[in-house]
Design a protein around this motif. Structure first.
Motif, PDB file in Angstrom:
ATOM      1  N   GLY A  36      38.031  50.600  45.932  1.00 61.95           N
ATOM      2  CA  GLY A  36      37.130  50.978  44.837  1.00 61.95           C
ATOM      3  C   GLY A  36      35.833  50.188  44.912  1.00 61.95           C
ATOM      4  N   MET A  37      35.926  48.906  45.227  1.00 62.29           N
ATOM      5  CA  MET A  37      34.723  48.060  45.305  1.00 62.29           C
ATOM      6  C   MET A  37      33.899  48.454  46.542  1.00 62.29           C
ATOM      7  SD  MET A  37      36.069  44.331  43.920  1.00 62.29           S
ATOM      8  CE  MET A  37      37.176  43.863  45.210  1.00 62.29           C
ATOM      9  N   GLU A  38      34.620  48.800  47.592  1.00 61.94           N
ATOM     10  CA  GLU A  38      33.950  49.212  48.833  1.00 61.94           C
ATOM     11  C   GLU A  38      33.176  50.511  48.598  1.00 61.94           C
ATOM     12  OE1 GLU A  38      36.769  49.976  52.011  1.00 61.94           O
ATOM     13  OE2 GLU A  38      35.486  48.803  53.364  1.00 61.94           O
ATOM     14  N   ALA A  39      33.817  51.444  47.891  1.00 65.11           N
ATOM     15  CA  ALA A  39      33.190  52.748  47.644  1.00 65.11           C
ATOM     16  C   ALA A  39      31.910  52.588  46.823  1.00 65.11           C
ATOM     17  CB  ALA A  39      34.176  53.658  46.917  1.00 65.11           C
ATOM     18  N   SER A  40      31.831  51.534  46.020  1.00 69.84           N
ATOM     19  CA  SER A  40      30.607  51.300  45.242  1.00 69.84           C
ATOM     20  C   SER A  40      29.559  50.560  46.056  1.00 69.84           C
ATOM     21  CB  SER A  40      30.922  50.476  43.994  1.00 69.84           C
ATOM     22  OG  SER A  40      31.746  51.197  43.150  1.00 69.84           O
ATOM     23  N   GLY A  41      29.851  50.294  47.320  1.00 69.12           N
ATOM     24  CA  GLY A  41      28.879  49.596  48.183  1.00 69.12           C
ATOM     25  C   GLY A  41      28.772  48.118  47.853  1.00 69.12           C
ATOM     26  N   ASP A  42      29.820  47.549  47.251  1.00 66.97           N
ATOM     27  CA  ASP A  42      29.733  46.161  46.797  1.00 66.97           C
ATOM     28  C   ASP A  42      30.356  45.158  47.761  1.00 66.97           C
ATOM     29  OD1 ASP A  42      28.326  46.796  44.555  1.00 66.97           O
ATOM     30  OD2 ASP A  42      30.087  46.981  43.261  1.00 66.97           O
ATOM     31  N   TRP A  93      46.348  50.424  29.385  1.00 68.96           N
ATOM     32  CA  TRP A  93      45.107  49.869  29.922  1.00 68.96           C
ATOM     33  C   TRP A  93      43.939  50.442  29.172  1.00 68.96           C
ATOM     34  CZ3 TRP A  93      44.736  45.645  32.610  1.00 68.96           C
ATOM     35  CH2 TRP A  93      43.452  45.275  33.048  1.00 68.96           C
ATOM     36  N   PRO A  94      42.890  49.670  28.839  1.00 67.76           N
ATOM     37  CA  PRO A  94      42.688  48.255  29.144  1.00 67.76           C
ATOM     38  C   PRO A  94      43.592  47.319  28.338  1.00 67.76           C
ATOM     39  CG  PRO A  94      40.887  49.083  27.786  1.00 67.76           C
ATOM     40  CD  PRO A  94      41.738  50.262  28.128  1.00 67.76           C
ATOM     41  N   ALA A  95      43.946  46.197  28.965  1.00 73.45           N
ATOM     42  CA  ALA A  95      44.809  45.206  28.316  1.00 73.45           C
ATOM     43  C   ALA A  95      44.164  44.706  27.028  1.00 73.45           C
ATOM     44  CB  ALA A  95      45.041  44.031  29.263  1.00 73.45           C
ATOM     45  N   ASP A  96      45.009  44.444  26.039  1.00 75.46           N
ATOM     46  CA  ASP A  96      44.501  43.867  24.789  1.00 75.46           C
ATOM     47  C   ASP A  96      44.182  42.393  24.945  1.00 75.46           C
ATOM     48  OD1 ASP A  96      44.946  45.987  22.460  1.00 75.46           O
ATOM     49  OD2 ASP A  96      46.485  46.229  24.003  1.00 75.46           O
ATOM     50  N   LEU A  97      45.018  41.695  25.721  1.00 67.90           N
ATOM     51  CA  LEU A  97      44.818  40.246  25.803  1.00 67.90           C
ATOM     52  C   LEU A  97      45.331  39.676  27.118  1.00 67.90           C
ATOM     53  CD1 LEU A  97      44.106  37.546  24.397  1.00 67.90           C
ATOM     54  CD2 LEU A  97      46.409  37.535  23.424  1.00 67.90           C
ATOM     55  N   HIS A  98      44.427  38.984  27.838  1.00 57.86           N
ATOM     56  CA  HIS A  98      44.846  38.128  28.946  1.00 57.86           C
ATOM     57  C   HIS A  98      44.878  36.704  28.397  1.00 57.86           C
ATOM     58  CE1 HIS A  98      44.509  41.294  31.826  1.00 57.86           C
ATOM     59  NE2 HIS A  98      43.213  41.259  31.984  1.00 57.86           N
ATOM     60  N   PHE A 127      34.801  42.840  39.209  1.00 59.12           N
ATOM     61  CA  PHE A 127      35.601  43.648  40.152  1.00 59.12           C
ATOM     62  C   PHE A 127      35.927  45.014  39.527  1.00 59.12           C
ATOM     63  CE2 PHE A 127      37.919  39.602  41.974  1.00 59.12           C
ATOM     64  CZ  PHE A 127      36.742  39.218  42.610  1.00 59.12           C
ATOM     65  N   LEU A 128      36.319  44.968  38.260  1.00 58.90           N
ATOM     66  CA  LEU A 128      36.742  46.212  37.599  1.00 58.90           C
ATOM     67  C   LEU A 128      35.570  47.178  37.440  1.00 58.90           C
ATOM     68  CD1 LEU A 128      39.156  44.678  34.942  1.00 58.90           C
ATOM     69  CD2 LEU A 128      39.813  46.193  36.824  1.00 58.90           C
ATOM     70  N   MET A 129      34.424  46.646  37.018  1.00 56.64           N
ATOM     71  CA  MET A 129      33.252  47.530  36.862  1.00 56.64           C
ATOM     72  C   MET A 129      32.922  48.166  38.203  1.00 56.64           C
ATOM     73  SD  MET A 129      30.541  45.381  34.585  1.00 56.64           S
ATOM     74  CE  MET A 129      31.043  44.364  33.256  1.00 56.64           C
ATOM     75  N   SER A 130      33.001  47.347  39.251  1.00 58.95           N
ATOM     76  CA  SER A 130      32.683  47.848  40.582  1.00 58.95           C
ATOM     77  C   SER A 130      33.664  48.951  40.991  1.00 58.95           C
ATOM     78  CB  SER A 130      32.733  46.676  41.569  1.00 58.95           C
ATOM     79  OG  SER A 130      32.672  47.160  42.889  1.00 58.95           O
ATOM     80  N   ALA A 131      34.948  48.748  40.695  1.00 61.47           N
ATOM     81  CA  ALA A 131      35.970  49.723  41.106  1.00 61.47           C
ATOM     82  C   ALA A 131      36.138  50.847  40.076  1.00 61.47           C
ATOM     83  CB  ALA A 131      37.302  49.013  41.325  1.00 61.47           C
ATOM     84  N   ASN A 132      35.254  50.877  39.076  1.00 60.24           N
ATOM     85  CA  ASN A 132      35.298  51.926  38.055  1.00 60.24           C
ATOM     86  C   ASN A 132      36.587  51.949  37.247  1.00 60.24           C
ATOM     87  OD1 ASN A 132      32.897  53.394  37.878  1.00 60.24           O
ATOM     88  ND2 ASN A 132      33.282  54.097  39.994  1.00 60.24           N
ATOM     89  N   VAL A 133      37.034  50.782  36.867  1.00 59.59           N
ATOM     90  CA  VAL A 133      38.215  50.676  36.002  1.00 59.59           C
ATOM     91  C   VAL A 133      37.744  49.959  34.728  1.00 59.59           C
ATOM     92  CG1 VAL A 133      40.576  49.757  35.801  1.00 59.59           C
ATOM     93  CG2 VAL A 133      39.714  50.458  38.051  1.00 59.59           C
ATOM     94  N   ALA A 134      38.293  50.363  33.575  1.00 54.66           N
ATOM     95  CA  ALA A 134      37.862  49.753  32.300  1.00 54.66           C
ATOM     96  C   ALA A 134      38.191  48.259  32.278  1.00 54.66           C
ATOM     97  CB  ALA A 134      38.564  50.456  31.139  1.00 54.66           C
ATOM     98  N   VAL A 135      37.362  47.490  31.584  1.00 58.75           N
ATOM     99  CA  VAL A 135      37.589  46.036  31.518  1.00 58.75           C
ATOM    100  C   VAL A 135      38.520  45.712  30.336  1.00 58.75           C
ATOM    101  CG1 VAL A 135      35.350  45.524  32.544  1.00 58.75           C
ATOM    102  CG2 VAL A 135      35.570  45.571  30.054  1.00 58.75           C
ATOM    103  N   PRO A 136      39.251  44.575  30.423  1.00 52.53           N
ATOM    104  CA  PRO A 136      40.175  44.237  29.335  1.00 52.53           C
ATOM    105  C   PRO A 136      39.436  43.961  28.028  1.00 52.53           C
ATOM    106  CG  PRO A 136      39.964  42.422  30.901  1.00 52.53           C
ATOM    107  CD  PRO A 136      39.258  43.596  31.502  1.00 52.53           C
ATOM    108  N   LYS A 137      40.201  43.953  26.923  1.00 54.18           N
ATOM    109  CA  LYS A 137      39.547  43.768  25.624  1.00 54.18           C
ATOM    110  C   LYS A 137      39.296  42.305  25.313  1.00 54.18           C
ATOM    111  CE  LYS A 137      41.767  47.891  23.874  1.00 54.18           C
ATOM    112  NZ  LYS A 137      42.987  48.286  23.189  1.00 54.18           N
ATOM    113  N   LYS A 138      40.208  41.429  25.739  1.00 55.07           N
ATOM    114  CA  LYS A 138      40.024  40.026  25.367  1.00 55.07           C
ATOM    115  C   LYS A 138      40.658  39.078  26.383  1.00 55.07           C
ATOM    116  CE  LYS A 138      40.429  38.745  20.979  1.00 55.07           C
ATOM    117  NZ  LYS A 138      40.828  38.147  19.698  1.00 55.07           N
ATOM    118  N   VAL A 139      39.935  37.976  26.622  1.00 55.12           N
ATOM    119  CA  VAL A 139      40.445  36.885  27.457  1.00 55.12           C
ATOM    120  C   VAL A 139      40.445  35.650  26.568  1.00 55.12           C
ATOM    121  CG1 VAL A 139      39.884  35.376  29.389  1.00 55.12           C
ATOM    122  CG2 VAL A 139      39.495  37.849  29.601  1.00 55.12           C
ATOM    123  N   PHE A 140      41.607  35.030  26.397  1.00 54.10           N
ATOM    124  CA  PHE A 140      41.663  33.822  25.562  1.00 54.10           C
ATOM    125  C   PHE A 140      42.052  32.643  26.437  1.00 54.10           C
ATOM    126  CE2 PHE A 140      43.086  30.613  22.703  1.00 54.10           C
ATOM    127  CZ  PHE A 140      42.444  30.829  21.498  1.00 54.10           C
TER     128      PHE A 140
END
Ligand code: ME8
Length: 523
Positions: free
Chosen positions: A110-116, A253-258, A275-288
């Motif tokens: 996914g990251m490769e396909a975005s040219g990243d 997904w997206p995870a509520d909490l990491h 990484f997720l934005m690059s691979a076109n996957v939603a980002v998690p809601k919260k990191v604590f």
């Protein structure tokens, strides 16, 4: 049905046995998972072990075994510990699973396909213990003049061909993410650190290695293995069936909490969403990023520092529930805390044994002796009864949930303890043992009132002390379907029919603890 809820812990390095920091994080996540279930949510709770990387490869080499053998053996210790600590995980993931290799390769593609991704040469500092790259400007000087990472670990100069991820491209999108979602990184102090770091400018990140082969192979460049954090972070998706479009992916997904420790916030709040934005996957809601548990000398417990307390021994010594209660009650979750044997013993004796355990024991014994083990019908409430119901209801339906939702466990438990004190003040003022001779009907109402609030407080504390709560609710004859906050609140203030509630002969729940003979370091 309330929204589904997906919570994860960090996955632990199985390069040694688990230490108290691992137990602390996983217990906190378990409490959160159980608390969400209590609110009626469908929960997915994932933990596991992070088995690739140079640190694992080097440790195995030192022991004269393969990394796979090391991972197999140590991963079992984590599982055994989590079973012992009553951790209600739904999925224990191991990054050596085939499914995880597939998920990591899909993220890579996914990251490769975005040219990243591009091939170049890495020249710079690497800490094997942190499995992290550092800029020269971040390094500190040790006592002997040697260079150390900001975590105080040794660094080595590394030169090798490597794939790079265009992290620099994500500076603005990341800052926008933090701006638009102020809850994305918590607590606020950690959020501010991350924002400062990203505002300072991001360099592209080396994301593959060629000098060893213990890892996930880079698709199309099989002499490279992925940088261990690329695969490690992807575990959160693997557990839901990614890259397949599974029902679990849609639901959770997206995870509520990491939930992670403060030392790995940068990986979760900077690299992972990029990484997720690059691979076109939603980002998690919260990191604590929680604080560290330090031993009584104020030292961080870690395998590499060699000052590790075996959490399994602590559980044997003090009991699983007293340990779980202590860890969440004693420290403010975002901050570091030091623990000692005295502190564990004191919390248990003062709060679980004397205040809560005694309250339940006194009430249930009186009911058992005077009402033949049945809950008597209630004949009208006094103002004192109503005030107690209202206090307890406020705590279980508002104050505890509000605190737990923001991971302020200590604050929620303070409110719970306040309600337990109110029950003790009530029983002392009403003196049902004296009413027995003067007003038997009133005695029954007082005991029935106490029975209801004890059941409510026991359901509310069950995420923290699950085995003891289960035992008490069983002894009280409380039906399973009532063991949620809504279920148990439905009996707020209302008369109960005596047929439904038959008590077992009460037994003490929390024995008083003694300090161990030779009190060891840090517990
Ligand atoms: O960092 N007190 O694994 P790990 C509290 N594999 N928490 C502590 C602690 C302490 N003294 N010491 C460590 C890793 N922790 C990576 C994670 S996730 C995709 C990969 C916490 O075994 C630490 O902060 O070193 C982390 O959240 C967890 O324990 C596992 O640490």
């Amino acid at each position: 049905m309330a929204d589904p809820y997906y919570i994860t812990t960090a996955i632990h390095y199985p390069n040694g046995k688990p230490h108290i920091g691992h137990a602390y994080e996983t217990i906190a996540a378990d409490v959160m998972a159980r608390f969400q279930r209590l609110q009626g949510r469908e929960v997915r709770f994932q933990t596991g072990t992070d088995e690739h990387g140079l640190k694992m490869a080097q440790k195995a080499r030192d022991l004269g075994i393969t990394p796979r053998e090391l991972a197999d053996e140590m991963s079992c210790h984590f599982r055994d510990l989590f079973d012992k600590l009553d951790i209600s995980y739904d999925r224990f993931i191991r990054t050596t699973e085939d499914q995880h290799h597939r998920a990591s390769q899909a993220i890579w593609q996914g990251m490769e396909a975005s040219g990243d991704l591009y091939l170049d040469r890495y020249e710079g500092w690497y800490s094997v213990r942190d499995e992290a790259y550092y800029d020269e400007s971040e390094l500190e000087e040790g006592e002997g003049g040697e260079k150390l990472s900001p975590q105080g670990t040794p660094v080595e100069w590394t030169v090798e061909e490597s794939w790079f991820f265009r992290l620099s491209k994500y500076q603005e999108p990341l800052l926008a993410l933090y701006r638009d979602n102020p809850e994305f990184i918590q607590p606020d102090s950690r959020r501010n650190e991350v924002i400062r770091f990203v505002e300072g400018g991001l360099r592209d990140l080396s994301v593959s290695r060629t000098s060893f082969d213990w890892g996930v192979k880079v698709p199309g460049a099989e002499d490279h293995v992925m940088y261990v954090w690329v695969d490690a972070l992807t575990n959160y998706l693997t557990g839901l069936g990614y890259p397949d479009e599974t029902a679990d992916m849609t639901k959770f997904w997206p995870a509520d909490l990491h939930l992670i420790g403060k030392d790995i916030v940068r990986f979760h709040a900077v690299y992972w969403p990029a990484f997720l934005m690059s691979a076109n996957v939603a980002v998690p809601k919260k990191v604590f990023g929680h604080g560290f548990l330090l031993n009584r000398d104020g030292k961080k417990e870690s395998k590499s520092a060699g000052n590790v307390t075996d959490p399994s021994e602590l559980a044997d010594l003090y009991g699983v529930d007293p340990l779980r209660y202590f860890l969440l009650r004693e420290f403010s979750f975002g901050q570091d805390g030091s623990y000692s044997a005295e502190a564990i013993v004191n919390r248990n004796n003062a709060e679980l044994a004397n205040s809560y355990g005694n309250l339940a024991q006194r009430t249930l014994s009186l009911l058992y002796k005077n009402c033949e083990g049945y809950l008597p019908p209630i004949n009208g409430h006094t103002e004192e009864d109503k005030a107690l119901f209202e206090h307890v209801d406020r705590v279980i339906s508002k104050e505890m949930p509000a605190a737990f939702d923001k991971l302020a466990f200590a604050q929620g438990l303070e409110a719970w303890m306040g309600a337990v004190f109110a029950c003790n003040a009530y029983i002392d003022a009403q003196a049902p043992w004296a009413l027995k001779k003067t007003d038997f009907e009133r005695m029954k109402t007082v005991l029935a009132t106490l029975y209801i609030v004890i059941a409510q407080l026991t359901v509310a504390i069950s995420p923290v002390i699950p085995a003891s709560s289960r035992k008490l609710l069983d002894a009280m004859g409380i039906a399973y379907e009532l063991r949620t906050i809504e279920g148990i609140r439905s009996h707020w203030y209302s008369p109960l029919s005596e047929a439904d509630y038959q008590l077992d002969k009460p037994e003490g729940l929390f024995p008083r603890l003694e300090l161990p003979e030779a009190e060891g370091e840090g517990g």
